[in-house]
Scaffold this motif. Structure first.
Motif, PDB file in Angstrom:
ATOM      1  N   PHE A  58      17.955  -7.103 -12.133  1.00  0.00           N
ATOM      2  CA  PHE A  58      18.179  -5.583 -11.889  1.00  0.00           C
ATOM      3  C   PHE A  58      16.902  -4.656 -12.666  1.00  0.00           C
ATOM      4  CE2 PHE A  58      21.802  -6.623  -9.725  1.00  0.00           C
ATOM      5  CZ  PHE A  58      22.046  -5.731  -8.695  1.00  0.00           C
ATOM      6  N   GLU A  59      16.296  -4.068 -12.204  1.00  0.00           N
ATOM      7  CA  GLU A  59      15.433  -2.989 -12.729  1.00  0.00           C
ATOM      8  C   GLU A  59      16.570  -1.854 -12.986  1.00  0.00           C
ATOM      9  OE1 GLU A  59      11.049  -3.116 -11.070  1.00  0.00           O
ATOM     10  OE2 GLU A  59      12.322  -2.591  -9.771  1.00  0.00           O
ATOM     11  N   ALA A  60      16.311  -1.199 -14.144  1.00  0.00           N
ATOM     12  CA  ALA A  60      16.884  -0.187 -14.551  1.00  0.00           C
ATOM     13  C   ALA A  60      16.877   0.977 -13.363  1.00  0.00           C
ATOM     14  CB  ALA A  60      16.647   0.608 -15.693  1.00  0.00           C
ATOM     15  N   SER A 104       9.475   4.397   0.599  1.00  0.00           N
ATOM     16  CA  SER A 104      10.651   4.086  -0.111  1.00  0.00           C
ATOM     17  C   SER A 104      11.040   5.673  -1.185  1.00  0.00           C
ATOM     18  CB  SER A 104      10.532   3.138  -0.972  1.00  0.00           C
ATOM     19  OG  SER A 104      11.693   2.899  -1.875  1.00  0.00           O
ATOM     20  N   HIS A 105      10.963   5.341  -2.399  1.00  0.00           N
ATOM     21  CA  HIS A 105      11.316   6.465  -3.106  1.00  0.00           C
ATOM     22  C   HIS A 105      10.087   7.718  -3.108  1.00  0.00           C
ATOM     23  CE1 HIS A 105       8.559   4.917  -6.394  1.00  0.00           C
ATOM     24  NE2 HIS A 105       8.564   6.148  -6.832  1.00  0.00           N
ATOM     25  N   ASN A 106       9.103   7.529  -2.847  1.00  0.00           N
ATOM     26  CA  ASN A 106       8.004   8.684  -2.623  1.00  0.00           C
ATOM     27  C   ASN A 106       8.379   9.643  -2.138  1.00  0.00           C
ATOM     28  OD1 ASN A 106       7.011   6.018  -3.766  1.00  0.00           O
ATOM     29  ND2 ASN A 106       4.863   6.992  -3.682  1.00  0.00           N
ATOM     30  N   PHE A 151       0.996  -0.999   0.037  1.00  0.00           N
ATOM     31  CA  PHE A 151       0.216   0.067  -0.038  1.00  0.00           C
ATOM     32  C   PHE A 151       0.884   1.099  -0.073  1.00  0.00           C
ATOM     33  CE2 PHE A 151      -2.630  -3.112   2.393  1.00  0.00           C
ATOM     34  CZ  PHE A 151      -3.844  -3.269   1.455  1.00  0.00           C
ATOM     35  N   ARG A 152       0.737   2.246  -0.604  1.00  0.00           N
ATOM     36  CA  ARG A 152       1.519   3.328  -0.877  1.00  0.00           C
ATOM     37  C   ARG A 152       0.717   4.617  -1.125  1.00  0.00           C
ATOM     38  NH1 ARG A 152       7.414   3.265  -3.286  1.00  0.00           N
ATOM     39  NH2 ARG A 152       7.591   1.283  -2.049  1.00  0.00           N
ATOM     40  N   THR A 153       0.196   5.500  -0.269  1.00  0.00           N
ATOM     41  CA  THR A 153      -0.348   6.659  -0.641  1.00  0.00           C
ATOM     42  C   THR A 153      -0.009   7.974   0.420  1.00  0.00           C
ATOM     43  OG1 THR A 153      -2.394   7.552  -1.040  1.00  0.00           O
ATOM     44  CG2 THR A 153      -2.232   5.890   0.631  1.00  0.00           C
ATOM     45  N   PRO A 157       0.672   2.323 -15.979  1.00  0.00           N
ATOM     46  CA  PRO A 157       0.275   2.987 -14.687  1.00  0.00           C
ATOM     47  C   PRO A 157       1.167   2.665 -13.548  1.00  0.00           C
ATOM     48  CG  PRO A 157      -1.150   1.062 -14.771  1.00  0.00           C
ATOM     49  CD  PRO A 157      -0.019   1.097 -16.053  1.00  0.00           C
ATOM     50  N   SER A 158       1.828   3.548 -13.011  1.00  0.00           N
ATOM     51  CA  SER A 158       2.489   3.168 -11.618  1.00  0.00           C
ATOM     52  C   SER A 158       1.640   2.449 -10.715  1.00  0.00           C
ATOM     53  CB  SER A 158       3.153   4.584 -11.109  1.00  0.00           C
ATOM     54  OG  SER A 158       3.547   4.544  -9.749  1.00  0.00           O
ATOM     55  N   GLY A 159       2.494   1.529  -9.947  1.00  0.00           N
ATOM     56  CA  GLY A 159       1.893   0.850  -8.794  1.00  0.00           C
ATOM     57  C   GLY A 159       2.239   1.498  -7.475  1.00  0.00           C
ATOM     58  N   THR A 160       2.996   2.723  -7.468  1.00  0.00           N
ATOM     59  CA  THR A 160       3.550   3.021  -6.371  1.00  0.00           C
ATOM     60  C   THR A 160       3.073   4.804  -6.112  1.00  0.00           C
ATOM     61  OG1 THR A 160       5.732   3.819  -7.160  1.00  0.00           O
ATOM     62  CG2 THR A 160       5.421   1.637  -6.130  1.00  0.00           C
ATOM     63  N   GLU A 161       2.680   5.401  -7.490  1.00  0.00           N
ATOM     64  CA  GLU A 161       2.460   6.849  -7.354  1.00  0.00           C
ATOM     65  C   GLU A 161       1.159   6.939  -8.214  1.00  0.00           C
ATOM     66  OE1 GLU A 161       6.087   9.458  -8.538  1.00  0.00           O
ATOM     67  OE2 GLU A 161       6.899   7.713  -8.414  1.00  0.00           O
ATOM     68  N   VAL A 186       0.949   7.808 -14.716  1.00  0.00           N
ATOM     69  CA  VAL A 186       1.234   7.027 -15.785  1.00  0.00           C
ATOM     70  C   VAL A 186       2.432   7.287 -15.932  1.00  0.00           C
ATOM     71  CG1 VAL A 186       0.533   6.427 -17.938  1.00  0.00           C
ATOM     72  CG2 VAL A 186      -1.384   6.589 -16.163  1.00  0.00           C
ATOM     73  N   ARG A 187       3.445   6.219 -16.209  1.00  0.00           N
ATOM     74  CA  ARG A 187       4.833   6.559 -16.726  1.00  0.00           C
ATOM     75  C   ARG A 187       4.763   6.198 -18.050  1.00  0.00           C
ATOM     76  NH1 ARG A 187       7.334   6.998 -11.800  1.00  0.00           N
ATOM     77  NH2 ARG A 187       6.581   5.265  -9.862  1.00  0.00           N
ATOM     78  N   VAL A 188       5.649   7.229 -18.784  1.00  0.00           N
ATOM     79  CA  VAL A 188       5.820   7.041 -20.074  1.00  0.00           C
ATOM     80  C   VAL A 188       7.471   6.808 -20.140  1.00  0.00           C
ATOM     81  CG1 VAL A 188       5.899   8.088 -22.294  1.00  0.00           C
ATOM     82  CG2 VAL A 188       3.866   8.352 -20.893  1.00  0.00           C
TER      83      VAL A 188
HETATM   84  C1  G16 Z   1       9.073  -0.039  -5.959  1.00  0.00           C
HETATM   85  C2  G16 Z   1       9.331  -1.414  -6.376  1.00  0.00           C
HETATM   86  C3  G16 Z   1      10.194  -1.453  -7.716  1.00  0.00           C
HETATM   87  C4  G16 Z   1       9.315  -0.594  -8.595  1.00  0.00           C
HETATM   88  C5  G16 Z   1       9.105   0.863  -8.165  1.00  0.00           C
HETATM   89  C6  G16 Z   1       8.607   1.654  -8.955  1.00  0.00           C
HETATM   90  O1  G16 Z   1      10.134   0.438  -5.739  1.00  0.00           O
HETATM   91  O2  G16 Z   1       9.643  -2.173  -5.359  1.00  0.00           O
HETATM   92  O3  G16 Z   1      10.066  -2.759  -7.978  1.00  0.00           O
HETATM   93  O4  G16 Z   1      10.310  -0.581  -9.809  1.00  0.00           O
HETATM   94  O5  G16 Z   1       8.417   0.826  -7.024  1.00  0.00           O
HETATM   95  O6  G16 Z   1       7.179   0.914  -9.414  1.00  0.00           O
HETATM   96  P1  G16 Z   1       6.107   1.823 -10.202  1.00  0.00           P
HETATM   97  O7  G16 Z   1       6.763   2.148 -11.575  1.00  0.00           O
HETATM   98  O8  G16 Z   1       4.789   0.750 -10.345  1.00  0.00           O
HETATM   99  O9  G16 Z   1       5.649   3.080  -9.576  1.00  0.00           O
HETATM  100  P2  G16 Z   1      10.643   1.428  -4.353  1.00  0.00           P
HETATM  101  O10 G16 Z   1      12.107   1.489  -4.336  1.00  0.00           O
HETATM  102  O11 G16 Z   1       9.733   2.637  -4.484  1.00  0.00           O
HETATM  103  O12 G16 Z   1       9.965   0.439  -3.255  1.00  0.00           O
END
Ligand code: G16
Length: 547
Positions: free
Chosen positions: A377-379, A68-70, A31-33, A504-508, A511-513
């Motif tokens: 590895f993800e980029a 995390s990165h948010n 969950f992230r918001t 679509p992003s799953g954390t923000e 939409v990512r391009v």
């Molecule tokens: C999380 C996931 C990563 C993903 C990133 C961005 O990273 O653990 O696998 O690449 O989110 O995901 P999205 O493009 O769906 O927003 P982190 O480091 O934020 O936990």
């Protein structure tokens, strides 16, 4: 047969009401918001973590409170399964259902139905280890989570403020303690000792490199890197920057791995800190991602991202396996996502099998488990290397026939200790990169020249509703909104070596391009044209239209 203490759950649930009008979703990384909306989610995650543990006969489940990165106002929570891997996907759906029950009575109904259908034996013990990052919203969310543990009668172990990879390490160590698979001592000290001892063995006798500058993203990586620094200082000097974990608003702000990857720039705060040619790296807010970089003599910024780390590490492991005399006996493969630079995929595919999977560590991790040694590895810098049980047995029982084979084998065995095999780990990956650079006598320049990145651009688009975006083919094609992929394809074909995809992003809430091309201006133009198309086709706030 034990039952749920309905009155206790009701009493505690009433303290953590679900906000109306918000629909929660267990996404890419839990969950992230916005942190101030997550109180009820954390309470319910406490309950589901307890149930997960009961279902798995009392094995310890992990829970990490982080975004995390948010940006700093966001927060989040993710569950970790007993071997330190991400939560099994069917339970992600259950977690989403739990989080969206509108009232306490609805929640009690959902809970009761779930316990019955999932056949959870409530008399089993429940154990959960949990931690949080440095976000200001963390303590209150942890307290809501602890109420959830209390409601379901789970035993909690508070690992305090620590990194996501350390929490994953703890989960695996606790669950394997005293078994033949024992992963390490189940404490933060145990983690640092395991990593630093393996590192020292791997670089013994090698020249000490110039100091490495670490951008800690003003997050939990700062105290963790400080602990590591003291343990490796005789072999590697770490210079810690962006360590302000208590300055409001500083977390991930114009710094950190996500900033570097997205902006393709040096964090401004490092401008006077990095000499030409010196290696620098950035962690993200919970220290599970890593980006390297250097500035050349002409002042130009060079980024060494997750793809470059995969290329460096995979080539090194292939070489060691060959030198050890194990070529052909261990299958080694690489897993990437659609964000991998086309040049990296070409470089790797010429040497190894390469697989592309959807974004999210869980997807990469599972795919990497199919190899004897799986490098993923993800980029964006999130990744690790997995050694299968077969390869671990092979490496520990193999009898080398020459001194060279013996040395290579010892290096591989030490790498298994150095690498955090539960999840991507910025600090473990950083030591891994430093080992390879030391062995190859590479500076950033030689590493960077393994292959030349295709120019690329990543853009975020704020749309009215990102849930209408659906993808297939490892996220490289849109199937919804209808007709949009065809329009994207028409634009892409006008660009030299053009490639672009939308997801679509799953954390923000964006939409990512992604776009790449063989020329820098074309990559930028392609990204912004596709972003504009996405915006125009799906609507949103005019002030947010990509420019
Ligand atoms: C999380 C996931 C990563 C993903 C990133 C961005 O990273 O653990 O696998 O690449 O989110 O995901 P999205 O493009 O769906 O927003 P982190 O480091 O934020 O936990």
């Amino acid at each position: 047969m034990a039952t749920i203490d309905v009155e206790e759950v009701r009493r505690l649930s009433d303290l953590h009401p679900k906000p109306a009008l918000i629909r929660f979703q267990y996404g890419t990384a839990g969950f992230r918001t916005l942190g101030n909306t997550l109180d009820s989610v954390l309470f319910r995650v406490g309950i589901i973590a307890g149930l997960r543990s009961k279902k798995l006969d009392g094995k310890t489940i992990g829970v990490m409170v982080t975004a995390s990165h948010n940006p700093e106002p966001d927060n989040g929570v993710k569950l970790v399964d007993p071997r330190g891997e991400m939560l099994e996907s069917s339970w992600e759906t259950h977690a989403t259902t739990f989080s969206n029950a509108a009232t306490t009575e609805d929640f009690l109904f959902v809970l009761d139905a779930f316990v019955k259908t999932a056949k959870i034996d409530l008399s089993k013990p429940a154990r959960v280890v949990y931690a949080r990052d440095t976000r200001p919203s963390g303590p209150a969310l942890v307290s809501a989570f602890e109420d959830g543990l209390k409601a379901i009668g789970a035993e909690g172990r508070d690992a305090g403020v620590t990194t996501t990879p350390i929490l994953h390490y703890l989960v695996r160590s606790i669950n394997t303690k005293g078994t033949k698979d024992a992963y390490g001592e189940d404490s933060e000290q145990g983690y640092f000792a395991k990593l630093s001892e393996a590192f020292k063995k791997l670089v013994a006798g090698r020249a000490t490199p110039p100091p490495l500058v670490i951008d800690c993203a003003n997050g939990v990586g700062a105290p963790a890197a400080a602990k590591l620094s003291g343990l490796v200082k005789e072999n590697l000097l770490l210079v810690l920057e962006n360590t302000s974990t208590t300055t409001p608003g500083a977390l991930n702000n114009s710094c950190g791995a996500d900033y570097v990857k997205t902006a393709q720039k040096l964090p401004p705060s490092l401008a006077s800190k990095l000499n030409a040619g010196q290696r620098g790296c950035s962690l993200d807010g919970d220290a599970d991602r890593l980006m390297y970089f250097y500035i050349d003599e002409g002042g130009k910024f060079h980024m060494l991202d997750g793809d470059k780390i995969a290329a460096l590490v995979a080539a090194f492991i292939v070489e060691l396996v060959k030198t050890a005399g194990l070529e052909g006996q261990l299958n080694i493969g690489v897993v990437q996502t659609a964000y991998a630079n086309g040049a990296s995929t070409k470089y790797l595919a010429e040497r190894l099998p390469v697989k592309c999977v959807p974004t999210g560590v869980k997807h990469l991790h599972h795919a990497a488990e199919h190899y004897d040694i799986g490098v993923y590895f993800e980029a964006n810098g999130h990744g690790t290397v997995l050694f299968s049980p077969t390869s671990q047995d092979k490496l520990t029982t193999y009898e080398p026939s020459t001194p060279a084979q013996s040395t290579a084998l010892t290096h591989l065995i030490n790498l298994m200790q150095l690498i955090n095999q539960t999840v991507g780990d910025a600090l473990s990956d950083m030591l891994l990169v430093e080992v390879v650079l030391a062995h190859k006598s590479y500076s950033g320049v030689e590493w960077d020249s393994l292959y030349a990145d295709l120019p690329n651009r990543l853009v975020k688009v704020v749309v009215a509703d990102r849930t209408i975006f659906k993808t297939q083919d490892a996220e490289r094609q849109l199937v919804s909104p209808p007709g949009l992929q065809k329009k994207i394809d028409e634009i892409v074909q006008r660009y030299d070596g053009g490639r672009s995809f939308v997801r679509p992003s799953g954390t923000e809430d964006v939409v990512r391009v992604y776009a790449e091309s063989i020329f820098r201006p074309q990559a930028d133009e392609l990204a912004f044209r596709i972003a504009g198309l996405v915006y125009d086709e799906t609507g949103g706030d005019p002030a947010q239209r990509p420019k």
